[in-house]
Design a protein around this motif. Structure first.
Motif, PDB file in Angstrom:
ATOM      1  N   GLY A 237      -1.923   9.844   5.097  1.00  0.00           N
ATOM      2  CA  GLY A 237      -2.369  11.200   4.785  1.00  0.00           C
ATOM      3  C   GLY A 237      -2.743  11.357   3.330  1.00  0.00           C
ATOM      4  N   TRP A 238      -3.296  10.290   2.737  1.00  0.00           N
ATOM      5  CA  TRP A 238      -3.595  10.260   1.305  1.00  0.00           C
ATOM      6  C   TRP A 238      -4.346  11.512   0.873  1.00  0.00           C
ATOM      7  CZ3 TRP A 238      -7.191  10.268  -2.549  1.00  0.00           C
ATOM      8  CH2 TRP A 238      -6.810   9.672  -3.759  1.00  0.00           C
ATOM      9  N   PRO A 239      -3.961  12.116  -0.291  1.00  0.00           N
ATOM     10  CA  PRO A 239      -2.998  11.620  -1.283  1.00  0.00           C
ATOM     11  C   PRO A 239      -1.592  12.147  -1.135  1.00  0.00           C
ATOM     12  CG  PRO A 239      -4.223  13.444  -2.226  1.00  0.00           C
ATOM     13  CD  PRO A 239      -4.735  13.273  -0.815  1.00  0.00           C
ATOM     14  N   ALA A 240      -1.227  12.614   0.048  1.00  0.00           N
ATOM     15  CA  ALA A 240       0.125  13.153   0.239  1.00  0.00           C
ATOM     16  C   ALA A 240       1.185  12.114  -0.075  1.00  0.00           C
ATOM     17  CB  ALA A 240       0.273  13.608   1.694  1.00  0.00           C
TER      18      ALA A 240
ATOM     19  N   PRO B 295      -0.974   2.038 -15.346  1.00  0.00           N
ATOM     20  CA  PRO B 295       0.466   2.048 -15.067  1.00  0.00           C
ATOM     21  C   PRO B 295       0.940   3.439 -14.666  1.00  0.00           C
ATOM     22  CG  PRO B 295       0.058   1.987 -17.429  1.00  0.00           C
ATOM     23  CD  PRO B 295      -1.273   1.770 -16.759  1.00  0.00           C
ATOM     24  N   GLY B 296       2.029   3.463 -13.914  1.00  0.00           N
ATOM     25  CA  GLY B 296       2.562   4.732 -13.454  1.00  0.00           C
ATOM     26  C   GLY B 296       1.875   5.273 -12.228  1.00  0.00           C
ATOM     27  N   THR B 297       1.034   4.456 -11.600  1.00  0.00           N
ATOM     28  CA  THR B 297       0.327   4.873 -10.392  1.00  0.00           C
ATOM     29  C   THR B 297       0.754   4.006  -9.213  1.00  0.00           C
ATOM     30  OG1 THR B 297      -1.552   3.395 -10.776  1.00  0.00           O
ATOM     31  CG2 THR B 297      -1.680   5.593 -11.746  1.00  0.00           C
ATOM     32  N   ALA B 298       0.502   4.503  -8.027  1.00  0.00           N
ATOM     33  CA  ALA B 298       0.780   3.769  -6.800  1.00  0.00           C
ATOM     34  C   ALA B 298      -0.551   3.474  -6.126  1.00  0.00           C
ATOM     35  CB  ALA B 298       1.676   4.578  -5.873  1.00  0.00           C
TER      36      ALA B 298
ATOM     37  N   GLY C  63       0.792  -1.222   0.000  1.00  0.00           N
ATOM     38  CA  GLY C  63       0.000   0.000   0.000  1.00  0.00           C
ATOM     39  C   GLY C  63       0.817   1.261   0.000  1.00  0.00           C
ATOM     40  N   HIS C  64       0.482   2.180   0.938  1.00  0.00           N
ATOM     41  CA  HIS C  64       1.115   3.485   0.914  1.00  0.00           C
ATOM     42  C   HIS C  64       2.590   3.423   1.224  1.00  0.00           C
ATOM     43  CE1 HIS C  64      -0.518   2.803   4.993  1.00  0.00           C
ATOM     44  NE2 HIS C  64       0.561   3.405   5.382  1.00  0.00           N
ATOM     45  N   ASP C  65       3.061   2.352   1.887  1.00  0.00           N
ATOM     46  CA  ASP C  65       4.492   2.216   2.125  1.00  0.00           C
ATOM     47  C   ASP C  65       5.240   1.962   0.823  1.00  0.00           C
ATOM     48  OD1 ASP C  65       4.165   2.568   4.811  1.00  0.00           O
ATOM     49  OD2 ASP C  65       3.846   0.435   5.203  1.00  0.00           O
ATOM     50  N   GLY C  66       4.534   1.494  -0.224  1.00  0.00           N
ATOM     51  CA  GLY C  66       5.184   1.183  -1.479  1.00  0.00           C
ATOM     52  C   GLY C  66       5.078   2.283  -2.516  1.00  0.00           C
ATOM     53  N   VAL C  67       4.497   3.449  -2.191  1.00  0.00           N
ATOM     54  CA  VAL C  67       4.351   4.526  -3.149  1.00  0.00           C
ATOM     55  C   VAL C  67       5.713   5.090  -3.497  1.00  0.00           C
ATOM     56  CG1 VAL C  67       3.463   6.846  -3.508  1.00  0.00           C
ATOM     57  CG2 VAL C  67       2.026   5.142  -2.416  1.00  0.00           C
TER      58      VAL C  67
ATOM     59  N   SER D 200       5.059   9.053  -8.474  1.00  0.00           N
ATOM     60  CA  SER D 200       3.961   8.256  -9.015  1.00  0.00           C
ATOM     61  C   SER D 200       2.636   8.839  -8.544  1.00  0.00           C
ATOM     62  CB  SER D 200       4.094   6.798  -8.585  1.00  0.00           C
ATOM     63  OG  SER D 200       4.118   6.692  -7.176  1.00  0.00           O
ATOM     64  N   THR D 201       1.593   8.614  -9.329  1.00  0.00           N
ATOM     65  CA  THR D 201       0.287   9.177  -9.026  1.00  0.00           C
ATOM     66  C   THR D 201      -0.445   8.306  -8.013  1.00  0.00           C
ATOM     67  OG1 THR D 201       0.160  10.069 -11.265  1.00  0.00           O
ATOM     68  CG2 THR D 201      -1.892   9.953 -10.004  1.00  0.00           C
TER      69      THR D 201
END
Length: 419
Positions: free
Chosen positions: A416-419, A328-331, A224-228, A232-233
């Motif tokens: 704190g999405w989308p931060a 593609p290109g998104t997290a 999840g957010h740990d892998g952003v 990336s969007t």
């Protein structure tokens, strides 16, 4: 596409007049009659806000959204397409029609008197502060000269309006029209035995592409957010069980984000998958939905969206990966909402009584109590299965919390999405 143009019936009119309700009814009639048919609500393919000042109705985005999802419906073999959505001018109609050049567009305006329109709009329980604007828009449409015929809906049940619409559109779509069953949808198929025997998510296993994995797939594996990755969007996907409130929470997150001045897009997967019959090997229409998501996102990104909120049902990691590879290109961060059996039953019964959001294809209003309770039992079984599988990067319990509280908690737990 070779051959004759595909018939497209476009229902327009003021907000609250019943465009989506009648559109869903016509779609359902044709589905029951065995006619390959699709349905698109224009609002659902144009949710990218804040809108530009020179296009407050977001018609440029919505028209491009229609053009984005049309090829997948066409390639799925639909013989006709039902569309609902507001429009004000003939120029706007031409702009939308230009996005579907291989369709034969019939525009049908629905109208209602002030008293009926006010009752319907207020009955939706959404933005009563817009009522005066809705009435003004309705009066403006009455004075305007939109092409196409008009159907007065005052005092008429939905099936009768649907019949009149199709009749005044020349027996639309002229596919064995006389044989179509005008009866409303019957909730009887919600038999617990039938529901319990159906596979939860029967999409065939996804074949991962060779080479480097997509950003979305990497985020799924890494957590999840740990892998952003920087640059990336961010994409936040809020998933079910049914009646847990995923669409309501997802839309609240979308509203919070664009309300803060960040341009965001929102996609409810169910709303981009109305195409029947679904393939035998993919009854959830996941392939169609994934393709449409992949077509919509670049359009939203080009319109200035900096993040994407997605809501929809999913049960298996391979299905999630198929959707992730479509953007593609998104997290991607997958958030699973949870509610206990008692809370799920309460929410289902509330919707049966007319509460909750009015979303095409998701109405439980008017269902018998026993059918609603069977639906709630199914939702509880699916919730238990999701708990067992542990699908998602994070899980948020919704019991005893308001929609705003749940939305805030989801965003906080997603870093704190989308931060």
């Amino acid at each position: 596409m070779n051959g004759a143009p595909v018939p497209l019936l476009w229902l327009c009119g003021p907000s609250g007049v019943g465009k989506s309700t009648v559109g869903c009814e016509i779609f359902s009639q044709l589905e029951r009659a065995g006619v390959p048919v699709g349905y698109v609500d224009l609002d659902q393919v144009g949710l990218c806000y804040p809108a530009p000042a020179d296009d407050p109705g977001n018609h440029r985005v919505k028209s491009r959204g229609l053009g984005a999802v049309w090829p997948a419906h066409r390639d799925a073999g639909v013989r006709c397409l039902v569309v609902s959505g507001g429009v004000e001018t003939a120029d706007q109609v031409r702009a939308y029609a230009g996005q579907v050049p291989d369709a034969a567009v019939t525009l049908m305006r629905l109208r209602a008197g002030h008293r009926v329109l006010v009752e319907r709009f207020l009955g939706r329980g959404w933005r009563p502060d817009l009522l005066d604007e809705v009435v003004r828009d309705a009066d403006e449409l009455e004075r305007g000269k939109l092409p196409g015929p008009c159907v007065d809906t005052d005092g008429l049940p939905v099936p009768e309006v649907a019949r009149l619409v199709r009749e005044r559109a020349g027996g639309w779509p002229r596919h064995d029209a006389a044989t179509l069953d005008p009866a409303p949808l019957d909730p009887a198929p919600l038999d617990p035995a039938t529901l319990g025997s159906a596979p939860l998510d029967p999409m065939p296993p996804h074949e991962a592409p060779t080479g480097e994995a997509s950003t979305g797939e990497t985020a799924l594996r890494e957590g999840g957010h740990d892998g952003v990755r920087p640059g990336s969007t961010p994409v936040l996907w809020v998933c079910r069980p049914p009646a847990v409130g995923k669409s309501t929470v997802g839309y609240e997150i979308f509203t919070q984000v664009n309300g803060s001045g960040v341009k965001a897009a929102y996609v409810d997967l169910a709303q981009i998958g109305f195409c029947r019959p679904a393939p035998a090997g993919d009854p959830g229409n996941h392939r169609l939905k994934a393709r449409n998501l992949g077509a919509l996102w670049p359009m939203y990104r080009d319109a200035g969206a900096r993040c994407l909120v997605v809501t929809g049902a999913v049960h298996r990691p391979e299905t999630v990966r198929a959707y992730a590879d479509a953007v593609p290109g998104t997290a991607l961060t997958l958030c699973r909402l949870h509610a206990g059996p008692a809370e799920l039953a309460r929410r289902v019964l509330l919707r049966g009584a007319g509460g909750g959001p009015t979303i095409p294809g998701k109405a439980l209003k008017g269902w018998p109590e026993d059918a609603l309770l069977r639906f709630a039992e199914r939702a509880a079984r699916e919730a238990a299965e999701l708990e067992r599988v542990g699908l998602g990067d994070l899980c948020v319990d919704t019991d005893g919390r308001t929609v705003e509280e749940v939305a805030g908690l989801v965003r906080a737990r997603a870093g704190g999405w989308p931060a």
